[in-house]
Design a protein around this motif. Structure first.
Motif, PDB file in Angstrom:
ATOM      1  N   ASP A 270       0.982  -1.005   0.358  1.00 56.26           N
ATOM      2  CA  ASP A 270      -0.113  -0.016  -0.169  1.00 56.26           C
ATOM      3  C   ASP A 270       0.514   1.229  -0.134  1.00 56.26           C
ATOM      4  OD1 ASP A 270      -2.294  -2.195  -0.291  1.00 56.26           O
ATOM      5  OD2 ASP A 270      -2.592  -1.316   1.924  1.00 56.26           O
ATOM      6  N   ILE A 271       1.881   1.269   0.665  1.00 48.63           N
ATOM      7  CA  ILE A 271       2.819   2.273   0.484  1.00 48.63           C
ATOM      8  C   ILE A 271       3.667   2.969  -0.695  1.00 48.63           C
ATOM      9  CG2 ILE A 271       5.148   3.497   1.763  1.00 48.63           C
ATOM     10  CD1 ILE A 271       4.002   2.227   4.711  1.00 48.63           C
ATOM     11  N   LEU A 272       4.157   1.404  -1.524  1.00 50.40           N
ATOM     12  CA  LEU A 272       4.676   1.733  -2.387  1.00 50.40           C
ATOM     13  C   LEU A 272       3.942   2.356  -3.649  1.00 50.40           C
ATOM     14  CD1 LEU A 272       7.066   1.472  -4.243  1.00 50.40           C
ATOM     15  CD2 LEU A 272       6.452  -1.182  -4.239  1.00 50.40           C
ATOM     16  N   ILE A 273       2.428   1.688  -3.202  1.00 51.99           N
ATOM     17  CA  ILE A 273       1.834   2.053  -4.400  1.00 51.99           C
ATOM     18  C   ILE A 273       1.072   3.854  -4.230  1.00 51.99           C
ATOM     19  CG2 ILE A 273      -0.358   2.041  -6.115  1.00 51.99           C
ATOM     20  CD1 ILE A 273      -0.547  -1.457  -5.136  1.00 51.99           C
ATOM     21  N   SER A 274       1.340   4.121  -3.287  1.00 52.87           N
ATOM     22  CA  SER A 274       0.296   5.148  -2.524  1.00 52.87           C
ATOM     23  C   SER A 274       1.627   6.174  -3.389  1.00 52.87           C
ATOM     24  CB  SER A 274       0.447   5.467  -0.961  1.00 52.87           C
ATOM     25  OG  SER A 274      -0.742   4.458  -1.123  1.00 52.87           O
TER      26      SER A 274
ATOM     27  N   SER B 199       0.952   6.768  -7.192  1.00 51.99           N
ATOM     28  CA  SER B 199      -0.367   6.766  -7.401  1.00 51.99           C
ATOM     29  C   SER B 199      -1.154   8.065  -6.199  1.00 51.99           C
ATOM     30  CB  SER B 199      -1.294   5.371  -7.636  1.00 51.99           C
ATOM     31  OG  SER B 199      -2.362   5.368  -7.807  1.00 51.99           O
ATOM     32  N   ALA B 200      -1.649   9.002  -6.429  1.00 49.32           N
ATOM     33  CA  ALA B 200      -2.262   9.863  -5.160  1.00 49.32           C
ATOM     34  C   ALA B 200      -3.806   9.051  -5.604  1.00 49.32           C
ATOM     35  CB  ALA B 200      -2.444  11.074  -5.401  1.00 49.32           C
ATOM     36  N   THR B 201      -4.381   8.827  -7.305  1.00 52.24           N
ATOM     37  CA  THR B 201      -5.327   8.235  -6.754  1.00 52.24           C
ATOM     38  C   THR B 201      -5.845   6.547  -5.748  1.00 52.24           C
ATOM     39  OG1 THR B 201      -5.817   6.655  -8.313  1.00 52.24           O
ATOM     40  CG2 THR B 201      -6.404   9.055  -9.006  1.00 52.24           C
ATOM     41  N   TYR B 202      -4.285   6.020  -6.012  1.00 57.87           N
ATOM     42  CA  TYR B 202      -4.366   4.666  -4.814  1.00 57.87           C
ATOM     43  C   TYR B 202      -5.017   5.367  -3.786  1.00 57.87           C
ATOM     44  CZ  TYR B 202      -3.442  -0.020  -3.322  1.00 57.87           C
ATOM     45  OH  TYR B 202      -3.336  -0.340  -2.478  1.00 57.87           O
ATOM     46  N   LEU B 203      -4.314   5.981  -2.882  1.00 60.20           N
ATOM     47  CA  LEU B 203      -3.986   7.301  -1.833  1.00 60.20           C
ATOM     48  C   LEU B 203      -5.672   6.972  -1.530  1.00 60.20           C
ATOM     49  CD1 LEU B 203      -2.922   6.585   1.254  1.00 60.20           C
ATOM     50  CD2 LEU B 203      -1.607   9.421   0.026  1.00 60.20           C
ATOM     51  N   GLN B 204      -6.147   7.562  -2.185  1.00 59.76           N
ATOM     52  CA  GLN B 204      -7.319   8.913  -2.254  1.00 59.76           C
ATOM     53  C   GLN B 204      -8.552   7.215  -1.325  1.00 59.76           C
ATOM     54  OE1 GLN B 204      -8.230  11.047  -5.777  1.00 59.76           O
ATOM     55  NE2 GLN B 204      -6.756  12.420  -4.850  1.00 59.76           N
ATOM     56  N   GLN B 205      -7.972   6.293  -2.496  1.00 62.11           N
ATOM     57  CA  GLN B 205      -9.394   5.379  -2.872  1.00 62.11           C
ATOM     58  C   GLN B 205      -9.361   3.909  -1.542  1.00 62.11           C
ATOM     59  OE1 GLN B 205     -11.647   4.519  -5.140  1.00 62.11           O
ATOM     60  NE2 GLN B 205     -11.098   5.508  -6.158  1.00 62.11           N
ATOM     61  N   LEU B 206      -7.795   4.122  -0.852  1.00 58.85           N
ATOM     62  CA  LEU B 206      -7.391   3.491   0.217  1.00 58.85           C
ATOM     63  C   LEU B 206      -8.882   4.283   1.591  1.00 58.85           C
ATOM     64  CD1 LEU B 206      -3.989   2.530   0.993  1.00 58.85           C
ATOM     65  CD2 LEU B 206      -5.909   0.978   0.488  1.00 58.85           C
TER      66      LEU B 206
END
Ligand SMILES: Nc1ncnc2c1ncn2[C@@H]1O[C@H](COP(=O)(O)OP(=O)(O)O)[C@@H](O)[C@H]1O
Ligand SMILES: [Mg+2]
Length: 366
Positions: free
Chosen positions: A137-141, A144-151
């Motif tokens: 999760d930290i790596l993808i965040s 990708s800003a959208t990943y963090l938002q979805q999380l």
């Protein structure tokens, strides 16, 4: 990116120290407790704005002091940059980029990028599923800003849905509302699974080839993503719609059980992703040296992934990297390191005569 200078005045056990770091890399040698790990922690402070070890800022203030001050200079493709992280119990934390104060610490993040390996992470990451999810999760965040938002969205809805399940159990909620919560959770949940699978599809081949370097082909490493109902290999990534209806099905599979449990039993917050060696669980069957090689390969794959998504190659920080590696693996590590722009290693003593010249020697005297 290449860090060229680091100045601590003070930080943890250092009153004052100024280091010149080689453009291609450095080897920091010193006895136990001399501050090798502290130096790598300080470098990653410049990229994260906080401690990579999860320490709180005040813990990094020297025992007899009231503040710490970390300054570093790094080269990018076209210019030199400077960052400073200053903390005092009295004034809190302040960060500066090229001498200009930044309004928020978060604005420093990702200006300067590092990937950090610590031997204690081997036990932590490889034994706990939640830690492996966090790693991913930290790596993808970071990419990708959208990943963090979805999380963040997923976690919010998850808390609400769990609350709803407990209310339902006490007959204080309407069972008909359940469908709404399922759909609200399935939407970000499916996006998270999709991005995780896509990221792993990029990462796994790099991890495999790095690990092959370590083991010189004797065994093969891999990653399995185990979310009930998903294919365990990342070869075929389902479409978002498919992922969404699969998650919806999982959420609706056993309503009575979930209601009794009072929390959500399936979804990306429960998915396991695990490392494998020759198809068997690495966590269960791997030796210490093999597990260390797996995590090192992951870190190298992390660096490649971040480079592909940001255009800059992070500095690789490898703490106490030779312990538990046999001679062959240590040599393989050094030859893998050749493929990265800048690698900073630490070791309690010179690991033999195999260290290439590219690593600037830094001795922390007793
Ligand atoms: N806030 C602090 N103030 C003073 N010394 C500290 C502080 N935090 C850690 N240390 C000291 O730093 C030393 C450990 O440094 P470390 O970087 O882990 O050593 P190593 O070279 O073995 O990696 C210990 O002796 C510890 O007491
Ligand atoms: Mg150490």
């Amino acid at each position: 990116m290449r860090i060229r200078q680091l100045e601590l005045k003070p930080f943890r056990n250092f009153d004052q120290i100024k280091l010149d770091l080689g453009a291609r890399g450095a080897l920091i040698v010193g006895n136990n407790g001399r501050g090798k790990s502290n130096i790598l922690e300080a470098i990653s402070y410049l990229s994260l704005g906080k401690s990579i070890r999860g320490a709180r800022d005040h813990e990094a203030v020297p025992h007899d002091g009231t503040w710490f001050d970390i300054q570093g200079t790094w080269d990018t493709a076209d210019r030199q940059r400077h960052a400073r992280v200053f903390y005092s119990g009295h004034d809190g934390k302040r960060v500066f980029l090229d001498g200009v104060p930044l309004p928020r610490v978060s604005e420093l993040v990702s200006q300067f990028q590092t990937v950090h390996f610590a031997p204690e992470d081997v036990a932590l990451v490889l034994q706990f599923s939640a830690q492996r999810r966090r790693l991913l999760d930290i790596l993808i965040s970071q990419a990708s800003a959208t990943y963090l938002q979805q999380l963040q969205r997923y976690r919010r809805v998850l808390t609400q849905r769990n609350h709803f399940l407990r209310q339902l159990n006490q007959r204080r909620a309407d069972p008909a509302e359940r469908d709404v919560w399922d759909r609200q959770l399935a939407e970000p949940g499916a996006r998270i699974r999709l991005e995780r699978l896509q990221a792993l599809a990029e990462i796994v081949p790099v991890l495999q080839s790095c690990y092959q370097g370590f083991s010189t082909g004797r065994e093969a490493a891999g990653i399995e993503y185990q979310g009930a109902g998903l294919p365990s290999s990342t070869d075929e990534i389902p479409l978002l719609d498919t992922l969404q209806s699969m998650l919806l099905q999982q959420l609706q599979a056993d309503p009575a059980k979930e209601q009794r449990a009072g929390h959500t039993l399936s979804g990306p917050h429960r998915d396991a992703f695990g490392f494998t060696l020759d198809g068997e669980s690495a966590e269960t069957f791997g030796s210490q040296g093999q597990l260390k090689s797996v995590l090192l390969s992951w870190k190298m794959a992390e660096s490649r992934y971040l480079e592909a998504h940001s255009g800059h190659q992070p500095v690789l920080l490898l703490d106490d990297v030779f312990s538990e590696l046999d001679e062959l693996r240590s040599r393989q590590l050094l030859s893998l390191a050749e493929e990265f722009d800048q690698v900073i290693l630490t070791a309690p003593r010179e690991p033999g005569d195999t260290i290439p010249d590219r690593f600037e020697r830094i001795e922390l005297s007793a």
